[in-house]
Write a protein that holds these residues in place. Sequence first.
Motif, PDB file in Angstrom:
ATOM      1  N   ALA A   1      80.618  81.911  36.032  1.00 19.61           N
ATOM      2  CA  ALA A   1      79.846  82.140  34.816  1.00 19.61           C
ATOM      3  C   ALA A   1      79.135  83.488  34.870  1.00 19.61           C
ATOM      4  O   ALA A   1      79.077  84.207  33.866  1.00 19.61           O
ATOM      5  N   ARG A   2      78.568  83.857  36.032  1.00 21.74           N
ATOM      6  CA  ARG A   2      77.899  85.153  36.144  1.00 21.74           C
ATOM      7  C   ARG A   2      78.883  86.295  35.891  1.00 21.74           C
ATOM      8  O   ARG A   2      78.574  87.246  35.172  1.00 21.74           O
ATOM      9  N   THR A   3      80.086  86.184  36.456  1.00 22.47           N
ATOM     10  CA  THR A   3      81.089  87.225  36.242  1.00 22.47           C
ATOM     11  C   THR A   3      81.468  87.312  34.762  1.00 22.47           C
ATOM     12  O   THR A   3      81.551  88.402  34.191  1.00 22.47           O
ATOM     13  N   ALA A   4      81.672  86.164  34.132  1.00 19.20           N
ATOM     14  CA  ALA A   4      82.082  86.138  32.728  1.00 19.20           C
ATOM     15  C   ALA A   4      80.990  86.679  31.810  1.00 19.20           C
ATOM     16  O   ALA A   4      81.264  87.469  30.890  1.00 19.20           O
ATOM     17  N   VAL A   5      79.745  86.267  32.043  1.00 19.61           N
ATOM     18  CA  VAL A   5      78.638  86.730  31.208  1.00 19.61           C
ATOM     19  C   VAL A   5      78.453  88.239  31.353  1.00 19.61           C
ATOM     20  O   VAL A   5      78.252  88.956  30.365  1.00 19.61           O
ATOM     21  N   THR A   6      78.511  88.736  32.572  1.00 20.50           N
ATOM     22  CA  THR A   6      78.358  90.173  32.793  1.00 20.50           C
ATOM     23  C   THR A   6      79.503  90.948  32.161  1.00 20.50           C
ATOM     24  O   THR A   6      79.295  92.015  31.571  1.00 20.50           O
ATOM     25  N   ALA A   7      80.717  90.416  32.268  1.00 20.19           N
ATOM     26  CA  ALA A   7      81.869  91.075  31.643  1.00 20.19           C
ATOM     27  C   ALA A   7      81.709  91.144  30.135  1.00 20.19           C
ATOM     28  O   ALA A   7      81.966  92.190  29.511  1.00 20.19           O
ATOM     29  N   ALA A   8      81.274  90.038  29.533  1.00 25.05           N
ATOM     30  CA  ALA A   8      81.090  90.020  28.081  1.00 25.05           C
ATOM     31  C   ALA A   8      80.007  91.006  27.651  1.00 25.05           C
ATOM     32  O   ALA A   8      80.162  91.726  26.656  1.00 25.05           O
ATOM     33  N   ALA A   9      78.908  91.045  28.397  1.00 21.25           N
ATOM     34  CA  ALA A   9      77.827  91.972  28.064  1.00 21.25           C
ATOM     35  C   ALA A   9      78.277  93.418  28.215  1.00 21.25           C
ATOM     36  O   ALA A   9      77.973  94.271  27.373  1.00 21.25           O
ATOM     37  N   THR A  10      79.002  93.693  29.282  1.00 15.85           N
ATOM     38  CA  THR A  10      79.485  95.054  29.521  1.00 15.85           C
ATOM     39  C   THR A  10      80.423  95.497  28.405  1.00 15.85           C
ATOM     40  O   THR A  10      80.295  96.596  27.854  1.00 15.85           O
ATOM     41  N   TRP A  11      81.366  94.642  28.077  1.00 14.50           N
ATOM     42  CA  TRP A  11      82.297  94.972  26.994  1.00 14.50           C
ATOM     43  C   TRP A  11      81.551  95.193  25.682  1.00 14.50           C
ATOM     44  O   TRP A  11      81.856  96.115  24.923  1.00 14.50           O
ATOM     45  N   ALA A  12      80.548  94.356  25.412  1.00 10.52           N
ATOM     46  CA  ALA A  12      79.830  94.444  24.142  1.00 10.52           C
ATOM     47  C   ALA A  12      79.067  95.757  23.992  1.00 10.52           C
ATOM     48  O   ALA A  12      78.940  96.283  22.884  1.00 10.52           O
ATOM     49  N   VAL A  13      78.551  96.298  25.097  1.00 10.27           N
ATOM     50  CA  VAL A  13      77.694  97.483  24.991  1.00 10.27           C
ATOM     51  C   VAL A  13      78.455  98.789  25.157  1.00 10.27           C
ATOM     52  O   VAL A  13      77.926  99.858  24.835  1.00 10.27           O
ATOM     53  N   LEU A  14      79.675  98.744  25.672  1.00  9.98           N
ATOM     54  CA  LEU A  14      80.436  99.974  25.871  1.00  9.98           C
ATOM     55  C   LEU A  14      81.140 100.406  24.588  1.00  9.98           C
ATOM     56  O   LEU A  14      81.577  99.575  23.796  1.00  9.98           O
ATOM     57  N   GLY A  15      81.269 101.715  24.415  1.00 13.76           N
ATOM     58  CA  GLY A  15      81.979 102.238  23.251  1.00 13.76           C
ATOM     59  C   GLY A  15      82.905 103.388  23.588  1.00 13.76           C
ATOM     60  O   GLY A  15      83.317 104.139  22.703  1.00 13.76           O
ATOM     61  N   GLY A  16      83.248 103.520  24.860  1.00 14.91           N
ATOM     62  CA  GLY A  16      84.046 104.670  25.280  1.00 14.91           C
ATOM     63  C   GLY A  16      85.448 104.687  24.714  1.00 14.91           C
ATOM     64  O   GLY A  16      85.950 105.741  24.300  1.00 14.91           O
ATOM     65  N   THR A  17      86.108 103.542  24.682  1.00 10.67           N
ATOM     66  CA  THR A  17      87.477 103.497  24.172  1.00 10.67           C
ATOM     67  C   THR A  17      87.525 103.821  22.694  1.00 10.67           C
ATOM     68  O   THR A  17      88.365 104.604  22.229  1.00 10.67           O
ATOM     69  N   THR A  18      86.610 103.244  21.931  1.00 10.39           N
ATOM     70  CA  THR A  18      86.563 103.530  20.491  1.00 10.39           C
ATOM     71  C   THR A  18      86.213 104.992  20.252  1.00 10.39           C
ATOM     72  O   THR A  18      86.764 105.637  19.338  1.00 10.39           O
ATOM     73  N   LEU A  19      85.311 105.548  21.060  1.00  9.29           N
ATOM     74  CA  LEU A  19      84.967 106.966  20.943  1.00  9.29           C
ATOM     75  C   LEU A  19      86.204 107.837  21.145  1.00  9.29           C
ATOM     76  O   LEU A  19      86.465 108.769  20.373  1.00  9.29           O
ATOM     77  N   GLY A  20      86.983 107.534  22.178  1.00  7.91           N
ATOM     78  CA  GLY A  20      88.196 108.304  22.433  1.00  7.91           C
ATOM     79  C   GLY A  20      89.209 108.178  21.308  1.00  7.91           C
ATOM     80  O   GLY A  20      89.867 109.155  20.927  1.00  7.91           O
ATOM     81  N   ARG A  21      89.329 106.975  20.758  1.00  5.62           N
ATOM     82  CA  ARG A  21      90.270 106.767  19.652  1.00  5.62           C
ATOM     83  C   ARG A  21      89.838 107.545  18.416  1.00  5.62           C
ATOM     84  O   ARG A  21      90.681 108.129  17.715  1.00  5.62           O
TER      85      ARG A  21
END
Length: 326
Positions: A81-101
């Motif tokens: 659960a800790r891994t999943a929650v951290t992964a979801a939070a990380t994905w939610a706050v990052l915007g690097g891929t969309t910025l590159g696109r």
Amino acid sequence: MTRTDRYTAAGMALGVAVDALVGDPRKGHPVAVFGTRAAALEERIYADSRTRGVLFTALCVGAVTGIGVVAERLTRHRPVARTAVTAAATWAVLGGTTLGREGAHMAASLESGDLPAARVRLPHLCGRDPSRLDAPELARATVESIAENTSDAVVAPLFWGAVAGVPGLLGYRAVNTLDAMVGHRSARHERFGWASARLDDAANLVPARLTGLLAAALAPVAGGSPRRALAALRRDGHRHPSPNSGRCEAAFAGALGVRLGGVNDYGGRLEERPELGDGPRPAVPDIRRAVRLARAVSFAAAALAVAARMTMRCRNREKNTSPDIR
């Protein structure tokens, strides 16, 4: 290092991978949901005063950070659960891929000579009025936005994730979103947005400088010179009105061998920015070079953040009160 830190690090790595693969969702993005709620709160408590602005910022950032604290407490002894929650939070706050696109879309429009399409695209990257911008000015705006947002959308959230886990990830994104909403100088937000703007400046103080150093070190990815990039960072980074954006833009300017800065039109409000770098003005091909550099900086920042979390010592409180996860 606690095993909890290991699972937090694993979650951050997984979140970075998810962002790299899928980017931001087109609908229902958590940051957009937060922005909607924050806007509703602003309408309820707004007053032309710093005190109300401090209250607004504290409520918004405190609520989101509190959610992160609760999430970490609930998953303290649950590694999956800790891994999943951290992964979801990380994905939610990052915007690097969309910025590159977005940078790639802008480059494609300008390469095909489609100025109307490029002008329509620019608001996805920054708040300038694109209606009268030609191809070189659109290229400059794009490069500057990529440089600044590499810190805001990637390096800074990862930095705070490494420092404070899920609360750091979510709290930083709340701070940065509020700055975009009310931190700009306008008649409505001059006083009300003061706290959000100052908090964002503080939160980005270290990440912006880390972004500049990484951009300088990775300049060869964009065909540039680390020495020239570092020289531009040292000479020009402090000249920008923002205490942080100038570090990112100056390093990118030096790495790309271009000269950034000039007059920016924000819907009739003109701002003259100092020149950063000493090369020619950016051309359309420089956009794709900036995207390559931004991606390299993003992955380097991710590696550093995960490594930092992996090697972090036990916090005293966790060491004294929490048994190891079995």
